[in-house]
Write an enzyme that holds these catalytic residues in place. Structure first.
Site, PDB file in Angstrom:
ATOM      1  N   HIS A 294       0.353   2.752   0.107  1.00 22.11           N
ATOM      2  CA  HIS A 294       0.676   3.567  -1.565  1.00 22.11           C
ATOM      3  C   HIS A 294       0.894   4.375  -1.116  1.00 22.11           C
ATOM      4  O   HIS A 294       0.604   5.972  -0.572  1.00 22.11           O
ATOM      5  CB  HIS A 294      -0.873   3.502  -1.955  1.00 22.11           C
ATOM      6  CG  HIS A 294      -1.695   1.957  -2.458  1.00 22.11           C
ATOM      7  ND1 HIS A 294      -3.046   1.790  -2.811  1.00 22.11           N
ATOM      8  CD2 HIS A 294      -0.840   0.998  -2.683  1.00 22.11           C
ATOM      9  CE1 HIS A 294      -2.358   0.813  -3.439  1.00 22.11           C
ATOM     10  NE2 HIS A 294      -1.273   0.329  -2.638  1.00 22.11           N
TER      11      HIS A 294
ATOM     12  N   SER B 206      -4.102   3.007   1.290  1.00 25.12           N
ATOM     13  CA  SER B 206      -4.069   4.203   0.665  1.00 25.12           C
ATOM     14  C   SER B 206      -4.183   6.019   1.067  1.00 25.12           C
ATOM     15  O   SER B 206      -4.581   5.520   2.012  1.00 25.12           O
ATOM     16  CB  SER B 206      -4.852   3.534  -0.721  1.00 25.12           C
ATOM     17  OG  SER B 206      -4.152   4.048  -2.065  1.00 25.12           O
TER      18      SER B 206
ATOM     19  N   ASP C   6      -6.953  -2.556  -3.879  1.00 24.74           N
ATOM     20  CA  ASP C   6      -5.192  -3.676  -3.515  1.00 24.74           C
ATOM     21  C   ASP C   6      -6.033  -4.061  -2.523  1.00 24.74           C
ATOM     22  O   ASP C   6      -6.662  -3.554  -1.214  1.00 24.74           O
ATOM     23  CB  ASP C   6      -4.391  -3.066  -4.040  1.00 24.74           C
ATOM     24  CG  ASP C   6      -3.289  -2.912  -3.361  1.00 24.74           C
ATOM     25  OD1 ASP C   6      -3.005  -4.911  -4.181  1.00 24.74           O
ATOM     26  OD2 ASP C   6      -2.070  -2.428  -3.412  1.00 24.74           O
TER      27      ASP C   6
END
Lengths: 272, 191
Positions: B44, B17, B137
């Site tokens: 992401h 991310s 995540d």
């Protein structure tokens, strides 16, 4: 550790659903299906697969919940604004020449795309001669779709999508807000017909100028995709359009040769 | 293609991310051209980001790098990027599946979703690597990878631009090993 299905258990479950309830999920893509079933077993706190299986076999109200939770109902208004911009500028002008326009939203979930389409038709002054057939496997989401009621907090995003798709009106003029909900105008809803339809087992029911089926086929295996393409082909008028999701394609399918892709778009025109 | 399918021994899946794009841009040019295994990237990013990321990443490597397509069979010596705004899953026949269900950890694609699905399919042939990021995540996904016998690697939080994501995995004790960015390419090349 959470209860997780193995391959054999998934097979048993799919078999029960077919034999006991007549729902055929055997041609769904397995990875997503397994994940949805695991998610539901965990949400509803089943201690074992055996108990989950028993519940589905014996409790028809739980079966309703199963179907609603297993199928993915995530959608939004004017999703992929550039797609709607093409509908607006390239596709609707071609449909406008027809005396009557029939559009099928196959797998419409809670109806956000149907309302988006009704808005496009209204702005093109075509709504009065159009009918939007909205179908889904799941009667509960259709009931929701039919009400035209959506959560207010989504409207900001939908309004941005609408503007990005080339919409020039005030998006909020299409609905009335009440506390945390909005209801869309009756005029939009007046041209919509909602009905259950299972793409796995039901056949063609009309001829359309445009079929929208976006982000439904990704949940099907190749054979079922092929069957559904044939169903769509049989349900489209000559020169009608088929619109798919941004990661779906007619490429490599048996009906590909009868269709021509609209340049750079997930829209195909039936040419023979 | 049939041949590649049978020959897939190991699979690397990398989740990242905020702050992990820089890591990939540094690591990709150092990967050996004849890498024998597939690499799957789950990054992401904004739902609207279209092909720009594929173009940027593929400019840094001579290995084939492309967006993973629905029902496409995974091949060796290829790097796949999960498309924006879909979850990426794996089928038993070693092909990709896409899924537009609810966001997980505010994310779609979600790293947990892809790691968990990859763990189920590839089991002890899987190497999962979690990079820099600002949410948690990936932590649950790494747990699943470990439980199914795969190898769980986390970017050393001290070398992460945003350390929350790798830190979360380390704190949850789901990392078999932490690796500094400078060691990552070498590690992959030797798998």
């Amino acid at each position: 550790m959470e209860v997780k299905l193995n391959e054999e258990e998934l097979g048993l479950l799919l078999n029960d659903l077919m034999e006991v309830h007549g729902y055929d999920f055997t041609s769904y893509a397995k990875a997503s299906l397994r994940r949805r079933v695991n998610r539901l077993m965990s949400l509803d706190k089943f201690p074992s697969f055996a108990e989950f299986r028993y519940k589905i076999k014996s409790d028809s109200s739980y079966l309703k919940r199963f179907v609603e939770e297993i199928t993915v109902n995530v959608t939004e208004m004017f999703r992929d604004p550039s797609f709607y911009a093409i509908l607006r500028t390239k596709i609707l002008p071609q449909l406008a020449t027809k005396p009557f326009i029939r559009i099928w939203h196959a797998g419409c979930a809670t109806g956000e795309e149907v309302y988006s389409m009704a808005i496009l038709l209204q702005e093109a002054k075509l709504l009065n001669k159009s009918l939007l057939y909205a179908t889904d496997i799941n009667p509960d989401v259709l009931e929701e779709a039919q009400k035209g009621i959506f959560q207010l907090n989504y409207m900001k995003q939908y309004s941005e999508n609408y503007v990005a798709s080339g919409g020039r009106e005030d998006f909020s003029s299409y609905y009335t807000a009440n506390y945390d909900r909005v209801i869309f105008k009756d005029q939009l809803r007046s041209r919509m017909i909602f009905a259950t339809h299972n793409l796995v087992s039901d056949s063609s029911f009309n001829e359309f100028q445009l079929i929208m089926c976006r982000n439904v086929l990704i949940y099907f295996d190749k054979d079922l995709q092929e069957r559904v393409f044939t169903l769509f082909d049989n349900s489209l008028e000559p020169l009608g359009f088929l619109a798919l999701g941004s990661k779906e394609t007619l490429r490599f399918s048996a009906i590909e040769s009868k269709f021509q892709q609209v340049k750079d778009q997930k829209i195909w025109k039936k040419i023979e | 293609m049939e041949k590649d399918r049978v020959n897939i021994q190991r699979v690397i899946i990398i989740g990242g991310s905020a702050g992990s794009l820089e890591v990939l841009l540094e690591v990709l040019p150092q990967l050996k051209h004849d890498l024998k295994i597939p690499i799957i990237l789950v990054m992401h990013r904004k739902a609207t980001a279209e092909s720009t990321l594929v173009n940027l990443l593929s400019s840094r490597t001579s290995i084939c790098l492309k967006e993973a397509e629905e029902k496409e069979h995974i091949r060796n010596n290829c790097i796949y990027l999960a498309p924006a705004d879909y979850h990426l899953l794996f089928e038993d026949d070693l092909s990709f599946s896409l899924d537009y269900s609810e966001k997980i950890n505010y994310s779609r694609p979600s790293i947990d979703v892809s790691f968990e699905s990859a763990a189920e399919v590839f089991k002890d042939n899987l190497v999962a690597i979690l990079l820099s990021g600002a949410n948690s995540d990936g932590t649950n996904g790494l747990r699943e990878v470990q439980q199914r016998g795969g190898l769980s690697i986390v970017q050393d939080p001290a070398t992460a631009e945003v350390s929350f994501m790798p830190r979360s995995a380390v704190d949850a004790k789901v990392a078999d090993k932490t690796i500094a960015v400078t060691e990552l390419a070498n590690f992959i090349n030797q798998l």
